[in-house]
Design an enzyme around this catalytic site. Structure first.
Site, PDB file in Angstrom:
ATOM      1  N   ARG A 156     -10.446   4.765 -61.164  1.00  0.00           N
ATOM      2  CA  ARG A 156     -10.088   3.982 -59.875  1.00  0.00           C
ATOM      3  C   ARG A 156      -8.847   4.995 -59.144  1.00  0.00           C
ATOM      4  NH1 ARG A 156     -10.795  -1.232 -58.939  1.00  0.00           N
ATOM      5  NH2 ARG A 156      -8.744  -1.144 -57.486  1.00  0.00           N
ATOM      6  N   TYR A 174     -14.086   5.060 -58.555  1.00  0.00           N
ATOM      7  CA  TYR A 174     -14.952   4.239 -59.019  1.00  0.00           C
ATOM      8  C   TYR A 174     -14.625   2.908 -58.850  1.00  0.00           C
ATOM      9  CZ  TYR A 174     -17.342   8.336 -60.983  1.00  0.00           C
ATOM     10  OH  TYR A 174     -17.940   9.584 -61.327  1.00  0.00           O
ATOM     11  N   PRO A 175     -15.505   1.974 -58.505  1.00  0.00           N
ATOM     12  CA  PRO A 175     -14.896   0.525 -58.398  1.00  0.00           C
ATOM     13  C   PRO A 175     -14.951  -0.184 -59.648  1.00  0.00           C
ATOM     14  CG  PRO A 175     -17.459   0.684 -57.779  1.00  0.00           C
ATOM     15  CD  PRO A 175     -16.759   2.041 -58.147  1.00  0.00           C
ATOM     16  N   LYS A 176     -13.778   0.036 -60.504  1.00  0.00           N
ATOM     17  CA  LYS A 176     -13.768  -0.416 -61.916  1.00  0.00           C
ATOM     18  C   LYS A 176     -12.821  -1.541 -61.885  1.00  0.00           C
ATOM     19  CE  LYS A 176     -15.481   4.136 -64.133  1.00  0.00           C
ATOM     20  NZ  LYS A 176     -15.348   4.770 -65.296  1.00  0.00           N
ATOM     21  N   THR A 177     -13.529  -2.419 -62.780  1.00  0.00           N
ATOM     22  CA  THR A 177     -12.433  -3.459 -63.126  1.00  0.00           C
ATOM     23  C   THR A 177     -12.730  -4.122 -64.413  1.00  0.00           C
ATOM     24  OG1 THR A 177     -11.616  -5.801 -62.346  1.00  0.00           O
ATOM     25  CG2 THR A 177     -13.923  -5.423 -62.181  1.00  0.00           C
TER      26      THR A 177
END
Length: 248
Positions: A108, A113-116
Site C-alpha cells: 500500500r 496495491y489495494p491490500k487489506t
C-alpha cells in the site's frame, strides 16, 4: 535522531519499521486463477475512468507465496479486472486480501496495491486444487479446479501473469482532501514459469459488507489456470493524475 538519519528510513515506526527496504523476489509463487463472466453494469460501477472495459470479465486469484525475501511465505487473494488504457490491455486490481502485515503495508505505502487483511488458503485435496478466502471467521470465496488435468503452454501462462497492472494511488491531505490521486502502472519482471496447468473449475462468492467480492457475481466460469513461477515486481509509475489542474 538527526534529520539525515530520519530521511534514510522509508516507513514508520522509525526504530521498528513495518517492512524492510528491499525489492522482494518471489520464489515458488503458486497461482490459482479463475476467469469468470460477471454483470457488466456492476463492473462499470467499480472500474475508474480513464480505464476502459471490453468484456465483463473478472479474474479471481489465490496466490501462495512459497518464499518472499523480507516477508517470508504468505498467501494472497483478490480480484483483477481486464481493462485497457490508451490502447494498452492490462488488468485493474480491484481488491487484495493478505495474511501478512509487512507485505500488506509495503504494497500500500510503496506502491498502490489495494491490500487489506484476510485469510486466504491454497491447497490440494482429493484431486482438486482448492482456494479459499475468509474475512475474519466468515467465508467469502471458494474456488476449486481439477488438479493438473491438462498442461498449459508455458508461453500462455507467462502471458497471463505478465499483463500490465493498473492501480489507484491515493494519499489524503491533513484536512481529508486528496493530496495524491493517481492511476499507476506496474508489471511483473524476471519471470520463470516452472509449471502451468489448466482444467475444469468452479467458483462461489459469498456476501460480506467488508469483503464485497460477490458484488461482481459469477455468471459463467470462462477459464482456469494453475501456475508455479518465480518473479519480481517492477516499481510503479504514474500514468494519469486525477488532480492535474485542480491545485495552483
Amino acid at each position: 535522531m538527526k534529520q539525515q538519519e530520519v530521511l534514510r528510513h522509508v516507513t514508520t515506526p522509525l526504530t521498528n519499521p513495518a517492512y524492510a527496504p528491499v525489492v522482494p523476489r518471489f520464489t515458488n509463487r503458486e497461482y490459482l486463477n479463475i476467469v469468470y463472466r460477471t454483470d457488466a453494469d456492476a463492473l462499470r460501477a467499480v472500474v475508474p475512468e480513464p480505464l476502459e472495459i471490453d468484456e465483463p470479465l473478472v479474474r479471481f486469484e489465490v496466490m501462495k507465496m512459497g518464499d518472499v525475501s523480507a516477508y517470508g511465505p504468505y498467501t494472497e487473494s483478490g480480484q483483477a479486472i481486464p481493462v485497457s488504457f490508451e490502447g494498452e490491455r492490462g488488468e485493474y486490481l480491484h481488491a487484495m486480501y493478505l495474511d501478512n502485515f509487512p507485505a500488506t503495508a509495503s504494497g500500500r505505502e510503496i506502491s498502490a496495491y489495494p491490500k487489506t487483511i484476510g485469510s486466504p488458503k491454497l491447497f490440494a485435496e482429493n484431486g482438486a486444487l482448492v482456494g479459499t478466502l475468509d474475512y475474519g471467521s466468515q467465508r467469502v470465496a471458494t474456488a476449486t479446479m481439477g488438479y493438473k488435468h491438462h498442461r498449459l503452454d508455458v508461453r500462455e501462462a507467462e502471458a497471463q501473469i505478465t499483463v500490465p497492472t493498473f492501480m489507484l494511488k491515493t494519499i489524503p491531505d491533513y484536512d481529508g482532501s486528496p493530496r495524491i490521486f493517481e492511476l499507476v502502472r506496474t508489471e511483473i519482471t524476471d519471470v520463470v514459469v516452472k509449471e502451468a496447468w489448466t482444467g475444469p473449475a468452479r467458483l462461489q462468492l459469498f456476501q460480506h459488507v467488508l469483503a464485497p467480492l460477490a458484488d461482481l457475481p459469477v455468471l459463467e466460469v470462462v477459464s482456469a489456470s494453475h501456475i508455479l513461477t518465480d518473479l519480481t515486481l517492477a516499481p510503479v509509475k504514474p500514468v494519469f493524475d486525477y488532480l492535474k489542474g485542480a491545485r495552483s
